[in-house]
Design a protein around this motif. Structure first.
Motif, mmCIF file in Angstrom:
data_model
loop_
_atom_site.group_PDB
_atom_site.id
_atom_site.type_symbol
_atom_site.label_atom_id
_atom_site.label_comp_id
_atom_site.label_asym_id
_atom_site.label_seq_id
_atom_site.Cartn_x
_atom_site.Cartn_y
_atom_site.Cartn_z
ATOM 1 N N ARG A 41 0.839 -1.171 -0.102
ATOM 2 C CA ARG A 41 0.095 0.113 0.172
ATOM 3 C C ARG A 41 0.858 1.282 -0.055
ATOM 4 O O ARG A 41 0.500 2.204 -0.701
ATOM 5 C CB ARG A 41 -1.112 0.085 1.488
ATOM 6 C CG ARG A 41 -1.751 1.310 1.466
ATOM 7 C CD ARG A 41 -2.812 1.101 0.472
ATOM 8 N NE ARG A 41 -3.818 2.473 0.717
ATOM 9 C CZ ARG A 41 -4.913 2.878 -0.184
ATOM 10 N NH1 ARG A 41 -4.928 2.006 -1.099
ATOM 11 N NH2 ARG A 41 -5.236 3.820 -0.108
ATOM 12 N N ALA A 85 -5.194 -8.267 11.255
ATOM 13 C CA ALA A 85 -6.339 -7.562 11.210
ATOM 14 C C ALA A 85 -7.225 -8.026 10.004
ATOM 15 O O ALA A 85 -7.023 -7.799 8.829
ATOM 16 C CB ALA A 85 -6.102 -6.049 10.942
ATOM 17 N N PRO A 86 -8.519 -8.694 10.432
ATOM 18 C CA PRO A 86 -9.522 -9.146 9.336
ATOM 19 C C PRO A 86 -10.082 -7.894 8.835
ATOM 20 O O PRO A 86 -10.810 -8.256 7.664
ATOM 21 C CB PRO A 86 -10.212 -9.987 10.231
ATOM 22 C CG PRO A 86 -9.855 -10.102 11.760
ATOM 23 C CD PRO A 86 -8.753 -9.057 11.778
ATOM 24 N N SER A 87 -10.276 -6.940 9.426
ATOM 25 C CA SER A 87 -10.520 -5.798 8.883
ATOM 26 C C SER A 87 -9.846 -4.228 9.232
ATOM 27 O O SER A 87 -9.016 -4.392 10.277
ATOM 28 C CB SER A 87 -12.066 -5.429 9.153
ATOM 29 O OG SER A 87 -12.279 -5.106 10.491
ATOM 30 N N VAL A 88 -9.859 -3.219 8.682
ATOM 31 C CA VAL A 88 -9.272 -1.865 8.919
ATOM 32 C C VAL A 88 -10.449 -0.792 8.789
ATOM 33 O O VAL A 88 -11.035 -1.097 7.779
ATOM 34 C CB VAL A 88 -7.971 -1.714 7.767
ATOM 35 C CG1 VAL A 88 -7.259 -0.695 8.063
ATOM 36 C CG2 VAL A 88 -6.945 -3.186 7.939
ATOM 37 N N ASP A 89 -10.308 0.113 9.423
ATOM 38 C CA ASP A 89 -11.208 1.152 9.410
ATOM 39 C C ASP A 89 -10.699 1.927 7.984
ATOM 40 O O ASP A 89 -9.615 2.271 7.628
ATOM 41 C CB ASP A 89 -10.803 2.294 10.361
ATOM 42 C CG ASP A 89 -11.360 1.706 11.733
ATOM 43 O OD1 ASP A 89 -12.105 0.705 11.775
ATOM 44 O OD2 ASP A 89 -11.072 2.510 12.986
ATOM 45 N N VAL A 90 -11.987 2.220 7.330
ATOM 46 C CA VAL A 90 -11.758 3.304 6.108
ATOM 47 C C VAL A 90 -11.218 4.578 6.537
ATOM 48 O O VAL A 90 -10.546 5.090 5.526
ATOM 49 C CB VAL A 90 -13.177 3.300 5.560
ATOM 50 C CG1 VAL A 90 -13.208 4.554 4.462
ATOM 51 C CG2 VAL A 90 -13.908 2.100 4.983
ATOM 52 N N TRP A 116 -7.390 -2.333 -1.720
ATOM 53 C CA TRP A 116 -6.655 -1.620 -1.115
ATOM 54 C C TRP A 116 -5.089 -1.783 -0.860
ATOM 55 O O TRP A 116 -4.102 -1.179 -0.838
ATOM 56 C CB TRP A 116 -7.360 -1.391 0.443
ATOM 57 C CG TRP A 116 -6.909 -0.454 1.411
ATOM 58 C CD1 TRP A 116 -7.107 0.907 1.123
ATOM 59 C CD2 TRP A 116 -5.730 -0.514 2.349
ATOM 60 N NE1 TRP A 116 -6.477 1.607 2.227
ATOM 61 C CE2 TRP A 116 -5.628 0.617 3.032
ATOM 62 C CE3 TRP A 116 -5.132 -1.625 3.051
ATOM 63 C CZ2 TRP A 116 -4.965 0.804 4.169
ATOM 64 C CZ3 TRP A 116 -4.391 -1.481 3.960
ATOM 65 C CH2 TRP A 116 -4.119 -0.016 4.466
ATOM 66 N N GLU A 141 -11.228 -2.479 -0.025
ATOM 67 C CA GLU A 141 -12.013 -1.420 0.447
ATOM 68 C C GLU A 141 -13.482 -1.620 -0.087
ATOM 69 O O GLU A 141 -13.693 -1.276 -1.044
ATOM 70 C CB GLU A 141 -11.473 -0.033 0.182
ATOM 71 C CG GLU A 141 -12.195 1.264 0.799
ATOM 72 C CD GLU A 141 -11.296 2.530 0.881
ATOM 73 O OE1 GLU A 141 -10.234 2.373 0.424
ATOM 74 O OE2 GLU A 141 -11.960 3.346 1.512
ATOM 75 N N LEU A 142 -14.529 -1.468 1.010
ATOM 76 C CA LEU A 142 -15.837 -1.415 0.659
ATOM 77 C C LEU A 142 -16.343 0.027 0.784
ATOM 78 O O LEU A 142 -16.188 0.505 2.197
ATOM 79 C CB LEU A 142 -16.526 -2.361 1.608
ATOM 80 C CG LEU A 142 -16.038 -3.845 1.317
ATOM 81 C CD1 LEU A 142 -16.734 -4.861 2.261
ATOM 82 C CD2 LEU A 142 -16.156 -4.276 -0.070
ATOM 83 N N GLY A 199 -17.019 3.580 2.130
ATOM 84 C CA GLY A 199 -17.933 4.089 3.313
ATOM 85 C C GLY A 199 -18.296 2.991 4.406
ATOM 86 O O GLY A 199 -18.904 3.351 5.369
ATOM 87 N N GLN A 200 -17.674 1.792 4.114
ATOM 88 C CA GLN A 200 -17.960 0.867 5.139
ATOM 89 C C GLN A 200 -16.710 0.456 5.958
ATOM 90 O O GLN A 200 -16.552 0.877 7.096
ATOM 91 C CB GLN A 200 -18.599 -0.457 4.552
ATOM 92 C CG GLN A 200 -19.935 -0.064 4.145
ATOM 93 C CD GLN A 200 -20.793 -1.522 3.482
ATOM 94 O OE1 GLN A 200 -20.020 -2.211 2.960
ATOM 95 N NE2 GLN A 200 -21.886 -1.584 3.898
ATOM 96 N N VAL A 201 -15.945 -0.503 5.525
ATOM 97 C CA VAL A 201 -14.893 -1.100 5.990
ATOM 98 C C VAL A 201 -13.804 -1.495 4.963
ATOM 99 O O VAL A 201 -14.073 -1.794 3.825
ATOM 100 C CB VAL A 201 -15.123 -2.044 6.946
ATOM 101 C CG1 VAL A 201 -15.989 -3.363 6.396
ATOM 102 C CG2 VAL A 201 -14.054 -2.397 8.150
ATOM 103 N N ILE A 202 -12.383 -1.813 5.386
ATOM 104 C CA ILE A 202 -11.711 -2.416 4.438
ATOM 105 C C ILE A 202 -11.568 -3.684 5.020
ATOM 106 O O ILE A 202 -11.074 -3.995 6.358
ATOM 107 C CB ILE A 202 -10.285 -1.634 4.394
ATOM 108 C CG1 ILE A 202 -10.302 -0.253 3.950
ATOM 109 C CG2 ILE A 202 -9.307 -2.521 3.668
ATOM 110 C CD1 ILE A 202 -9.226 0.690 4.256
ATOM 111 N N VAL A 203 -11.804 -4.856 4.056
ATOM 112 C CA VAL A 203 -11.661 -6.322 4.612
ATOM 113 C C VAL A 203 -10.474 -6.952 4.197
ATOM 114 O O VAL A 203 -10.157 -6.810 2.912
ATOM 115 C CB VAL A 203 -13.063 -6.888 4.353
ATOM 116 C CG1 VAL A 203 -14.335 -6.350 5.058
ATOM 117 C CG2 VAL A 203 -13.553 -7.232 3.192
#
Lengths: 381, 133
Positions: free
Chosen positions: A144, A244-249, B50, B79-80, B82-86
């Motif tokens: 990234r 991290a299975p998910s990361v904040d947008v 992402w 990256e979805l 407005g929601q979250v990056i999975v």
């Protein structure tokens, strides 16, 4: 009140030492530090000891002497060594004690660190599907970063090349052979864009630092190295961390940003005042990202910095002068203290072949690790 | 085919990922944590790449349950908006064609366990519209 000072340093060489436990290597480092300071174990009023995987540091009193010394064990992930040092300086700053020890050692099994989902509050399927692998996170983070900031893979190669070149000149390093950049770039890939020469390995080693009040250092007739700042901080919202299975947008800063900013403020200096830096380089890209996160350059400028050799021993900001984690390996409990050891060596002008020219007077060290912790120190001569 | 775990995908066809929305802050995470602080929420089928890497060696077992004969696989963050990056796999794309910023759509892919059982894991593939363009 005066500064907290480092008056003695000791190290057990990093790498693999058959027949010596982690505690053995810690004891070796303490004896070296005592010799360096001209002190005896009975002179030590307190100790903070760090180890992740090699047993309880306070067991070393068996070997060093049953003096009744206050000895506190610290276990704080990758920031364990930095946390031991922070705690030791607080004991002196408080006025409660005037001479003490920060020691760290470790001895990890070969191969990547083992991690279980349950230890990280993650569901079992996450591990079953193959995501409990730290290298995936580091690779994703740099992919990234490279994409956003125009960093080339050649620049990653230059970081590793410098690490092995510096490590060859450091007696305590593990990897002591230079590796040509083509070999680094063409080596088997571990996790794209990183080849096997771009990641450090778990290792073994021990480091001890003896701290004293300025008054005590003067009484002992020792020219001290001053610990101008030592910070340890945890992550802010929106950081990207391992597993991290998910990361904040909504993206945020990092633990490093905070630890660095606060250390500079406490020391009353800025990045431009630093003459030598040891920055966490568990993989080649970490060194690059940490140059920016600690304020030494802007995002993307690393491409030019590395091409111009500005982080070499004779550059404008030498980085990882003993080869860092890439050349020394990472015994977690000892790794952050190794950086401080190396900075003391540089400030004393005792670096030999790897000595930074021009009598550097200000040195910086930085650790980062899971689950989003960072520790920074600033030393002055 | 069953998902690798319960409460990951919605029951509809085609399915979507189930995230969790914090009742306190509105922040969305994946997967949906247990307990009553998060509300399950169906996540967008469309996203953009992402970041990614390729896992080139077989992860340690346990916990990894993939086949003994190892094939490198992608590990991506999508990256979805407005929601979250999975975190998920990528499918139907050659490694050399993967590019950060590419448009993706949700497409769970089979994962063969060393036990012989095959389950579905979260994955994304290049979006149909992007392919046509």
């Amino acid at each position: 009140m005066g500064d907290v000072c480092i008056i003695g340093i000791g190290i057990h060489p990093f790498g693999r030492t058959e027949g010596m436990s982690g505690v053995d290597q810690g004891v070796f480092a303490v004896r070296e530090a005592l010799r360096d300071a001209g002190l005896e174990w009975k002179d030590i009023q307190f100790a903070y000891g760090a180890s992740e995987a090699a047993g309880n540091p306070d067991t070393m009193v068996d070997r060093l002497g049953l003096t009744g010394v206050q000895f506190i064990n610290v276990r704080n992930g990758c920031a364990a060594g930095g946390s031991a040092l922070f705690s030791a300086q607080m004991a002196i700053k408080s006025g409660e004690c005037d001479i003490g020890l920060a020691v760290g050692f470790d001895k990890h099994p070969r191969g990547a660190f083992d991690a279980k989902p349950s230890e990280y509050n993650l569901p079992e399927w996450y591990g079953e599907a193959g995501y409990m692998v730290t290298t995936q996170f580091f690779a994703n983070k740099i992919m990234r970063y490279m994409s956003l900031n125009g960093i080339s893979r050649d620049t990653l190669g230059r970081v590793s090349e410098k690490a092995f070149r510096n490590g060859a000149k450091a007696p305590h390093a593990w990897r002591r052979e230079p590796v040509p950049i083509d070999v680094i770039l063409d080596a088997p890939m571990v996790s794209d864009p990183y080849s096997k020469f771009m990641f450090c390995s778990p290792a073994e080693g021990g480091v001890a630092l003896i701290l004293a009040s300025e008054k005590k250092a003067r009484e002992l007739g020792i020219t001290p190295i001053r610990l101008k700042a030592a910070t340890m901080r945890t992550r802010p919202p929106g950081s990207f961390e391992v597993f991290a299975p998910s990361v904040d947008v909504e993206r945020g800063g990092t633990a490093t940003n905070i630890a660095s900013r606060d250390a500079f403020e406490i020391a009353g200096i800025g990045p431009a005042d630093v003459r030598v830096a040891q920055l966490q380089d568990t993989e080649a890209g970490a060194e690059l990202m940490h140059m920016a996160e600690n304020g030494f350059c802007a995002d993307g400028e690393q491409e030019k910095w590395l091409a111009e050799g500005w982080t070499e021993l004779n550059g404008k900001l030498p980085v990882n002068t003993d080869g860092g984690c890439l050349a020394c390996g990472e015994p977690i409990g000892a790794s952050g203290l190794r950086q401080v050891y190396e900075n003391v060596v540089q400030l004393r002008g005792e670096g030999g072949e790897r000595q930074v020219p021009g009598s550097p007077n200000t040195a910086y060290s930085h650790v980062y690790g899971a689950p989003g912790v960072s520790a920074v120190t600033i030393l002055e001569r | 085919m069953q998902a690798i775990a319960e409460n990951l995908f919605t029951d509809e066809q085609p399915p979507r990922l189930i995230g969790g929305q914090s009742k306190a802050s509105g922040r969305i995470v994946f997967p949906c944590p247990e307990g009553d602080e998060f509300e399950p929420v169906a996540l967008s089928r469309e996203g953009t790449l992402w970041s990614y890497t390729i896992q080139r060696f077989r992860p340690k077992s346990p916990p990894y349950q993939g086949p003994e004969a190892f094939e490198p696989f992608s590990v991506a963050y999508v990256e979805l908006p407005g929601q979250v990056i999975v975190e998920a796999r990528l499918t139907d794309v050659a490694f050399e064609d993967i590019a950060i910023g590419m448009k993706l759509e949700f497409a769970p892919m089979p994962f063969e366990k060393s036990t012989g059982e095959t389950v579905l894991v979260p994955a994304f593939r290049p979006a149909a519209m992007a392919e046509a363009a």
